[in-house]
Scaffold this motif. Structure first.
Motif, PDB file in Angstrom:
ATOM      1  N   VAL A   1      21.005  16.846  42.978  1.00 52.10           N
ATOM      2  CA  VAL A   1      20.217  15.621  42.811  1.00 52.10           C
ATOM      3  C   VAL A   1      20.714  14.966  41.532  1.00 52.10           C
ATOM      4  O   VAL A   1      21.375  15.612  40.704  1.00 52.10           O
ATOM      5  N   ILE A   2      20.427  13.693  41.389  1.00 49.05           N
ATOM      6  CA  ILE A   2      20.880  12.970  40.198  1.00 49.05           C
ATOM      7  C   ILE A   2      19.720  12.192  39.607  1.00 49.05           C
ATOM      8  O   ILE A   2      19.007  11.489  40.323  1.00 49.05           O
ATOM      9  N   GLU A   3      19.530  12.353  38.318  1.00 53.31           N
ATOM     10  CA  GLU A   3      18.544  11.526  37.631  1.00 53.31           C
ATOM     11  C   GLU A   3      19.266  10.283  37.116  1.00 53.31           C
ATOM     12  O   GLU A   3      20.224  10.370  36.359  1.00 53.31           O
ATOM     13  N   ARG A   4      18.817   9.131  37.606  1.00 51.17           N
ATOM     14  CA  ARG A   4      19.423   7.856  37.208  1.00 51.17           C
ATOM     15  C   ARG A   4      18.426   7.072  36.361  1.00 51.17           C
ATOM     16  O   ARG A   4      17.227   7.323  36.421  1.00 51.17           O
ATOM     17  N   GLY A   5      18.919   6.110  35.634  1.00 53.98           N
ATOM     18  CA  GLY A   5      18.037   5.342  34.753  1.00 53.98           C
ATOM     19  C   GLY A   5      17.120   4.414  35.512  1.00 53.98           C
ATOM     20  O   GLY A   5      17.374   4.063  36.663  1.00 53.98           O
ATOM     21  N   LYS A   6      16.046   4.022  34.853  1.00 53.26           N
ATOM     22  CA  LYS A   6      15.159   3.036  35.470  1.00 53.26           C
ATOM     23  C   LYS A   6      15.779   1.654  35.388  1.00 53.26           C
ATOM     24  O   LYS A   6      15.369   0.741  36.091  1.00 53.26           O
ATOM     25  N   VAL A   7      16.731   1.497  34.473  1.00 57.07           N
ATOM     26  CA  VAL A   7      17.427   0.214  34.330  1.00 57.07           C
ATOM     27  C   VAL A   7      18.835   0.406  34.900  1.00 57.07           C
ATOM     28  O   VAL A   7      19.536   1.344  34.514  1.00 57.07           O
ATOM     29  N   HIS A   8      19.200  -0.450  35.804  1.00 56.96           N
ATOM     30  CA  HIS A   8      20.515  -0.303  36.434  1.00 56.96           C
ATOM     31  C   HIS A   8      21.637  -0.406  35.396  1.00 56.96           C
ATOM     32  O   HIS A   8      21.681  -1.355  34.622  1.00 56.96           O
ATOM     33  N   GLY A   9      22.488   0.590  35.393  1.00 54.78           N
ATOM     34  CA  GLY A   9      23.637   0.590  34.489  1.00 54.78           C
ATOM     35  C   GLY A   9      23.395   1.330  33.181  1.00 54.78           C
ATOM     36  O   GLY A   9      24.324   1.559  32.411  1.00 54.78           O
ATOM     37  N   ALA A  10      22.146   1.711  32.913  1.00 54.42           N
ATOM     38  CA  ALA A  10      21.855   2.423  31.668  1.00 54.42           C
ATOM     39  C   ALA A  10      22.593   3.764  31.658  1.00 54.42           C
ATOM     40  O   ALA A  10      22.763   4.397  32.699  1.00 54.42           O
ATOM     41  N   SER A  11      23.030   4.196  30.468  1.00 54.93           N
ATOM     42  CA  SER A  11      23.766   5.459  30.399  1.00 54.93           C
ATOM     43  C   SER A  11      22.934   6.536  29.706  1.00 54.93           C
ATOM     44  O   SER A  11      22.167   6.252  28.782  1.00 54.93           O
ATOM     45  N   PRO A  12      23.085   7.777  30.164  1.00 60.43           N
ATOM     46  CA  PRO A  12      22.174   8.834  29.709  1.00 60.43           C
ATOM     47  C   PRO A  12      22.709   9.651  28.530  1.00 60.43           C
ATOM     48  O   PRO A  12      23.911   9.841  28.380  1.00 60.43           O
ATOM     49  N   ASN A  13      21.778  10.103  27.725  1.00 57.57           N
ATOM     50  CA  ASN A  13      22.089  11.121  26.725  1.00 57.57           C
ATOM     51  C   ASN A  13      21.046  12.221  26.902  1.00 57.57           C
ATOM     52  O   ASN A  13      19.871  12.036  26.609  1.00 57.57           O
ATOM     53  N   LEU A  14      21.491  13.353  27.423  1.00 55.12           N
ATOM     54  CA  LEU A  14      20.557  14.441  27.733  1.00 55.12           C
ATOM     55  C   LEU A  14      20.202  15.178  26.456  1.00 55.12           C
ATOM     56  O   LEU A  14      21.069  15.733  25.776  1.00 55.12           O
ATOM     57  N   ILE A  15      18.937  15.170  26.125  1.00 53.93           N
ATOM     58  CA  ILE A  15      18.508  15.734  24.850  1.00 53.93           C
ATOM     59  C   ILE A  15      18.255  17.241  24.942  1.00 53.93           C
ATOM     60  O   ILE A  15      18.543  17.985  24.014  1.00 53.93           O
TER      61      ILE A  15
END
Lengths: 153, 729
Positions: free
Chosen positions: B245-259
């Protein structure tokens, strides 16, 4: 992981899964009964409709531990021996499915109605089926198929 | 069937297997016809069972079974059945002898040449073009296959081929009264040196069609869709498969930083975390574990992207005041609109708007990918509208050779345009590569909705000039929104005699993911055009039917749908008190239809109820009439759903809806009491039926509302809240 004993389509099954796992994933991914579909995961679409002791339920909203031993689970695979339940025949006769993804749930939901009421009114059919979504828009044919199957039961 | 001696072109036997009529035809004796569909759990490939050069459209078996390949992706539109029906018609096959199998993914052989432009054959099921695009070539293939059978019999019986004819699955020699079943020809098969190319008038006379236009031929996929046996990609299991599964941002195109990566990595059952530009992939032993871990991810999202500045309702309100756009295009310029406006007896103007809508195909996006041990090849199971494009897309993303990507095409639990892009397939491939295991990737409904690709919102500014006799002499249509050509389709008025027309497109970039949605721009554009016509008719005191009659006077196909629908709806007899009817015309992919609905209104709640819907459609030659009706019915119900309740909104880039509780689709209690479809008889070329009816719904409902209340609905959807506001205004 705990072992759960289930009675699915008149067969005893044991699954070794975490508590809290939904019956939907147990049926599909652990027991390989793929006719029951995942559509929303929150009991809003009815694609995962199965029968528990004859009552229509949403498998996505039931943790496996809630389905205690002795309860009888029926999926689309167990609805009839040869796919010849009056509803299944009516579904073919009326050429109901388009993409087909929601149709197991639709048939299971309808079967539970006809089990208790073999002469439903229009309102009874519409109300009973209101929790099952069909994006292709096959509702008119679903309605007609239920009406004609009710005459066969 | 005409005589085939005067064939103008022919091809040599050496090549015919590949190029005859642009198609491969092989009649092979197959001892064991593989019974597997192409979407199989063990991934067995039919191509390995039949020699490559015999990879073909038709396989004839000694027992008379005729296996016909269908290259269509089946998403509910019925083309998996319709295409073999076309071939079987010219082959003169008895339909009960026909078995349909999904063809291998090989666009050179099985591609659709009907996409115009390049002439390149492609395997892509979009824009309702499958049946119309394959029609000519499959008739040709059927006729050529029949020729091979006639030729073989003529050699064995030593009679001239002209003396032979066919009956369903039989070659007949009238003079001697001899008959031979197709299956028996396998033994005496003699492939001729040359196979003629049949001209249109050598093909079956439409009067003689037995299968085409035949109401009683059902769809081949229907029975298995009533037993739970139909295999969608999400149902596939392969040995050693794990879940992604993939967790994607609520804003299209946002990039993740996994804390909390370190903490997450201690979880039992986790196989790996896979960082993507726009999300974090979680691969686990079980689906429930993958979903559980997905919920626990603590991600800091970098939302320094265009979409983050976008709030949909504010943006839509601002469109009419914008002086500058990211781009402006003139789509249509016909006659002189400016001059006609200047000369007009009266000028009308109106604005229409539509919010975003979401595909909501019932099967959430998913795919299974299995990378090879050496990571040089990959096998995919997916439901896709573009099977011919999967290999290229996956190869490109993973750095593989396209020939090392193998797709097993499964049933699609709805396409609606969303499954014509392969982001979900590429993701499954990336996860499989990352963990070196077969991975089933599932988008949750929330993922599917929030990271969807929507039909764009838009503003439609309409202006019309009317002369002193009430004729519309000019129409100006300015569309503003994001999505380029997604906004453009359906703005042209090819069936209305309006001498001066212009369509302009103002593009405003918002950064939200957009895509073709059943009938694309036709939904919003036909809404604007058809509502505007009724507003003009209303002001001019003209019956909306009369107004359209006049506009369509020179377009008999269109006019016929109008007259027929008016007759079906009993337009001239007013509905009972408290109800009103509205009319709208539409065209999409060559099919023309008129729709009339009858509505009532609950003035307290603002809820519109559609009681009846009638539509007559000219779709040219209809391969499968019952299925064509089903497509029209489904298109109308999806239309009603989108027009009355579906609304997707964005606040500072965040999609505000998440599942079916707040993105509401039409439910069964809201179906009309009747929905009647008439197919106009025709022998013209088939047209696209899958999207024809959806665009007529908004105009028909808005126009019925105007007739009922004297007020205009100009913003889709016509939610009860919005309707109340209009009533109170």
């Amino acid at each position: 992981m705990p072992i759960f004993s289930l009675k699915v389509n008149s067969k005893s099954e044991e699954v070794n899964v975490d508590s809290g796992t939904t019956l939907l994933w147990v049926l599909r991914e652990h027991l390989g009964l793929m006719g029951t579909k995942y559509g929303c995961g929150v009991g809003q679409c009815g694609s995962c409709t199965i029968h528990i002791n004859g009552n229509p339920m949403r498998a996505c909203a039931l943790p496996v531990e809630a389905v205690s031993e002795g309860q009888s689970i029926t999926t689309i695979e167990g609805l009839s021996k040869k796919g010849d339940h009056p509803l299944q025949k009516a579904w073919v006769e009326h050429q109901v499915p388009q993409c087909g993804y929601c149709q197991s749930g639709q048939i299971m939901q309808a079967a539970a109605l006809l089990e208790k009421n073999n002469n439903p009114t229009r309102e009874e059919i519409l109300n009973h089926m209101n929790g099952n979504l069909c994006r292709c828009g096959t509702y008119m044919r679903i309605f007609n198929a239920i009406e004609s199957a009710s005459k066969e039961i | 069937m005409k005589n085939y001696q005067d064939n103008s072109t022919s091809v040599s036997r050496r090549n015919f297997l590949k190029v005859s009529g642009g198609f491969t035809i092989g009649i092979t004796v197959v001892g064991l016809v593989p019974q597997l569909t192409s979407c199989t759990e063990d991934g067995e490939d039919t191509r390995e069972m039949v020699a490559k050069e015999l990879n073909a459209w038709v396989h004839l078996r000694e027992d008379g079974q005729i296996m016909i390949y269908s290259p269509a992706s089946e998403m509910g539109q019925g083309s998996k059945t319709a295409l073999p029906v076309i071939l079987a018609e010219e082959l003169d096959a008895d339909w009960s002898d026909v078995m349909v199998k999904t063809s291998p993914i090989d666009p050179e052989i099985y591609g659709n040449a009907g996409f115009g432009r390049s002439g390149r054959k492609i395997m892509m099921n979009v824009g309702s073009r499958t049946v119309k695009g394959y029609f000519d070539s499959l008739r040709q293939a059927g006729a050529q296959t029949r020729y091979i059978l006639l030729h073989s019999v003529s050699k064995t019986w030593e009679v001239p081929i002209e003396e032979l004819s066919t009956e369903p699955s039989l070659v007949v020699h009238q003079k001697s009264g001899k008959k031979i079943p197709y299956g028996d020809i396998v033994e005496i098969l003699d492939i001729p040196e040359t196979i003629p190319e049949f001209s249109i008038d050598q093909l079956k006379n439409p009067e003689d069609f037995r299968l085409i236009w035949n109401e009683s031929i059902g769809r081949v996929d229907v029975p298995e869709k009533t037993t739970g046996e139909a295999v969608f990609a999400i149902d596939v299991k392969v040995p050693g498969m794990v879940y992604g599964v993939i967790e994607r941002g609520k804003v299209h195109g946002a990039s993740p930083n996994l804390i909390n990566e370190a903490e997450i990595r201690t979880q039992d059952g986790l196989i790996d975390l896979v960082a993507l530009d726009y999300g974090i992939g979680v691969v686990a032993n079980t689906l429930e574990k993958a979903l559980e871990i997905k919920q626990q991810l603590n991600i800091d999202w970098n939302t320094d992207v265009l979409a983050a500045k976008h709030s949909s309702q504010e943006a839509l309100e601002s469109y009419s005041k914008l002086n500058q756009h990211d781009e402006t295009r003139d789509l249509i310029e016909k006659g002189n609109v400016k001059q006609a406006m200047a000369k007009a007896a009266k000028v009308y103007s109106a604005e229409y708007k539509n919010d975003y809508v979401y595909h909501a195909q019932m099967e959430p996006l998913n795919a299974i990918a299995s990378i090879s041990e050496d990571q040089n090849s990959i096998e995919i199971w997916a439901g896709t509208q573009g099977p011919g494009f999967v290999a290229g897309a996956v190869a490109n993303a993973l750095g593989l050779e396209p020939e090392n990507v193998k797709l097993n095409l499964c049933y699609l639990g709805g396409g609606l345009g969303r499954r014509s892009l392969h982001d979900y397939v590429i993701e499954a491939a990336q996860l499989s590569k990352a963990v070196s295991k077969p991975v089933k990737l599932i988008w949750t409904r929330e993922d599917d909705l929030r990271y969807g690709m929507y039909r764009p919102m838009s503003l439609q500014q309409m202006k019309a000039a009317i002369d002193s006799e009430g004729n519309i002499t000019a129409l100006s249509h300015v569309i503003t929104g994001d999505g380029s050509n997604l906004l453009a389709s359906g703005a042209a008025n090819e069936f209305y005699a309006i001498p001066n027309q212009e369509v302009k497109l103002n593009i405003v970039k918002n950064g939200v993911r957009l895509k073709h949605w059943r009938a694309v721009g036709h939904g919003p554009n036909k809404f604007a055009i058809e509502s505007f016509i009724d507003q003009i008719a209303n002001d001019q005191g003209v019956n909306p039917l009369e107004m359209r009659r006049k506009l369509m006077a020179n377009f008999p196909r269109a006019l016929k749908t109008l007259e027929k629908t008016a007759e079906m709806a009993n337009w001239d007899t007013p509905p009972r008190p408290g109800r009103a009817r509205g009319i709208a015309f539409g065209e999409r992919s060559g099919a023309l239809c008129t729709g009339i609905c009858e509505i009532s209104l609950d003035r307290d709640s603002g809820k519109i109820k559609v009681h009846h819907f009638w539509s007559a459609v000219d779709g040219g030659t209809i391969i499968q009439p019952d299925n064509a009706k089903a497509q029209m019915e489904g298109g109308i119900l999806m239309g009603i759903s989108s027009v009355l309740s579906e609304q997707l909104t964005v606040e500072k880039g965040e999609i505000q809806q998440s599942n079916f509780h707040d993105y509401q689709l039409m439910r069964m209690a809201d179906i009309p009491e009747s929905l009647e479809i008439e197919l106009i008889p025709s022998n013209d070329k088939p047209q696209g039926m899958g999207e024809a009816s959806t665009p007529i719904v908004a105009g028909a409902i808005a126009n019925a509302f105007l007739a009922l209340t004297g007020k205009t609905l100009n913003h889709l959807p016509f939610s009860p809240e919005r309707v109340k506001k209009v009533l109170d205004s």
